[in-house]
Design a protein around this motif. Sequence first.
Motif, PDB file in Angstrom:
ATOM      1  N   GLY A 167       0.793  -1.218   0.000  1.00  0.00           N
ATOM      2  CA  GLY A 167       0.000   0.000   0.000  1.00  0.00           C
ATOM      3  C   GLY A 167       0.824   1.265   0.000  1.00  0.00           C
ATOM      4  O   GLY A 167       0.281   2.363  -0.167  1.00  0.00           O
ATOM      5  N   SER A 263      -4.826   6.870  -1.931  1.00  0.00           N
ATOM      6  CA  SER A 263      -5.588   5.739  -2.460  1.00  0.00           C
ATOM      7  C   SER A 263      -6.384   6.113  -3.706  1.00  0.00           C
ATOM      8  O   SER A 263      -6.872   5.231  -4.419  1.00  0.00           O
ATOM      9  CB  SER A 263      -6.526   5.181  -1.389  1.00  0.00           C
ATOM     10  OG  SER A 263      -7.427   6.164  -0.943  1.00  0.00           O
ATOM     11  N   ASN A 266      -4.848   4.254  -6.617  1.00  0.00           N
ATOM     12  CA  ASN A 266      -4.565   2.839  -6.369  1.00  0.00           C
ATOM     13  C   ASN A 266      -4.349   2.008  -7.629  1.00  0.00           C
ATOM     14  O   ASN A 266      -3.656   0.991  -7.579  1.00  0.00           O
ATOM     15  CB  ASN A 266      -5.699   2.204  -5.554  1.00  0.00           C
ATOM     16  CG  ASN A 266      -5.471   2.300  -4.065  1.00  0.00           C
ATOM     17  OD1 ASN A 266      -4.454   2.826  -3.607  1.00  0.00           O
ATOM     18  ND2 ASN A 266      -6.411   1.789  -3.301  1.00  0.00           N
TER      19      ASN A 266
END
Length: 283
Positions: A167, A263, A266
């Motif tokens: 991540g 994010s 992503n």
Amino acid sequence: MTDPKIPPQSQDSMPADEFRMDPAPDYAPRHPGVGKLRDKVAIVCGGDSGIGRAISVLFAREGARVAIAYLEESRDAEETKRLVEEEGAECLLIEGDLGQKDRCETAVAKVIDTWGKLDILINNGAQQWLDEDFADLSEERIDRMLASNVKAYMFMTQAALPHLKEGAAIVNTSSINAFAGNASLVTYSTTRGASLAFSRSMAKNLMDRGIRVNAVAPGPIWTPFIPGTMPAEQVEDFGSGAPMGRAGQPWEVATAFLFLASSDGNYFTGQTLHPNGGMVVGA
């Protein structure tokens, strides 16, 4: 957007100083933060001024704790720290030449000692000079630019990797000159091509670890690079030749870094965003 007129000016240092620029570059975020980087820890290399300052303040607004790595521009760095803290975020200043591997290891270690983790690495610091006569360009000048613009990105990534988890995000600064070339900036353009290739290669290298690597390739942006690189008469009305008819401001580039580091981005890795005022180049 109204473009402030840029008068003739130059500085005799590289990196140059933001506090000496007229008009001052516009770093300020335009929108309230919504927590896109809440609880994240970011290192912004070259975060003292220009695009790096805008990134640092925007990341702080979005909830990140921000470490600013810079070469020696302490006055600019202290001002950026103040701006980050005004956003309610913690800030750590790290001075040193990231073209040296041990300085990169020390910088990352300071961040880990302070906050215990690292989520985002922004490789943005660089230096630039005009290549007025490439045939006579000194070995020292080439080595200095390679150390700042290429080795530092690789050394910082090496130092960060043991601490980056699934991540995490790495965003590297490239340039329109990596795509279009520039007859007066041969060495700089070459190093920005290297950062582009590095981004694409590391994206593939780190895919299985769930770490995204992308690049941002700005066009003509009003930063300390400009008065620090160009003669005063060339600085006047800098950026007016772009399709939008003006230079970009650092805040207009920082949003691309936020997108890729958060994010929101992503599904992006190995990609390049182009805040360049309408110049069409190969992706």
